[in-house]
Design a protein around this motif. Structure first.
Motif, PDB file in Angstrom:
ATOM      1  N   LEU A  35      -3.269  -4.692   7.387  1.00  0.00           N
ATOM      2  CA  LEU A  35      -4.018  -4.454   6.468  1.00  0.00           C
ATOM      3  C   LEU A  35      -4.603  -5.478   5.583  1.00  0.00           C
ATOM      4  O   LEU A  35      -3.884  -6.015   5.333  1.00  0.00           O
ATOM      5  CB  LEU A  35      -3.179  -3.488   5.511  1.00  0.00           C
ATOM      6  CG  LEU A  35      -4.052  -2.897   4.402  1.00  0.00           C
ATOM      7  CD1 LEU A  35      -4.948  -1.652   4.734  1.00  0.00           C
ATOM      8  CD2 LEU A  35      -3.111  -1.975   3.235  1.00  0.00           C
ATOM      9  N   ARG A  46      -5.158   2.764  -1.801  1.00  0.00           N
ATOM     10  CA  ARG A  46      -4.091   2.250  -1.019  1.00  0.00           C
ATOM     11  C   ARG A  46      -2.704   2.329  -1.769  1.00  0.00           C
ATOM     12  O   ARG A  46      -1.785   2.953  -1.216  1.00  0.00           O
ATOM     13  CB  ARG A  46      -4.011   0.941  -0.619  1.00  0.00           C
ATOM     14  CG  ARG A  46      -2.977   0.548   0.085  1.00  0.00           C
ATOM     15  CD  ARG A  46      -2.114  -0.302  -0.447  1.00  0.00           C
ATOM     16  NE  ARG A  46      -0.768  -0.772   0.101  1.00  0.00           N
ATOM     17  CZ  ARG A  46       0.475  -0.207   0.092  1.00  0.00           C
ATOM     18  NH1 ARG A  46       0.630   0.983  -0.528  1.00  0.00           N
ATOM     19  NH2 ARG A  46       1.351  -0.831   0.660  1.00  0.00           N
ATOM     20  N   SER A  50      -0.157   5.321  -0.191  1.00  0.00           N
ATOM     21  CA  SER A  50       0.888   4.658   0.673  1.00  0.00           C
ATOM     22  C   SER A  50       2.300   4.332   0.098  1.00  0.00           C
ATOM     23  O   SER A  50       2.340   4.492  -0.921  1.00  0.00           O
ATOM     24  CB  SER A  50       0.142   3.391   1.246  1.00  0.00           C
ATOM     25  OG  SER A  50      -1.114   3.757   2.041  1.00  0.00           O
TER      26      SER A  50
END
Length: 78
Positions: A35, A46, A50
């Protein structure tokens, strides 16, 4: 661990987008295994969606904010 890193990780844990916005540079470079993101808006998305990141292996500050975050470890799934 440096105070600014502790502040970022604590803000992620609290889901405190306001604090994160103040800690992360607008042109942030964020790298994790598999990533790579550029820009605070993408990194905030994000972090909201996540697993929380662990401490970075390295980082760079600009204007008192995180400008570059590099981690080679897998985010904490816990």
């Amino acid at each position: 661990m440096d105070a600014v890193i502790e502040q970022v990780l604590a803000a992620v844990e609290r889901h405190d987008q306001v604090a994160l916005k103040a800690l992360l540079h607008p042109y942030l470079h964020w790298n994790e295994p598999r990533l790579a993101l550029r820009g605070r808006v993408k990194v905030l998305a994000r972090l909201a969606a996540s697993p929380a990141p662990g401490p970075p292996d390295s980082y760079e500050l600009r204007d008192g904010q995180i400008y570059r975050w590099t981690s080679t470890g897998v985010p904490d799934a816990g």
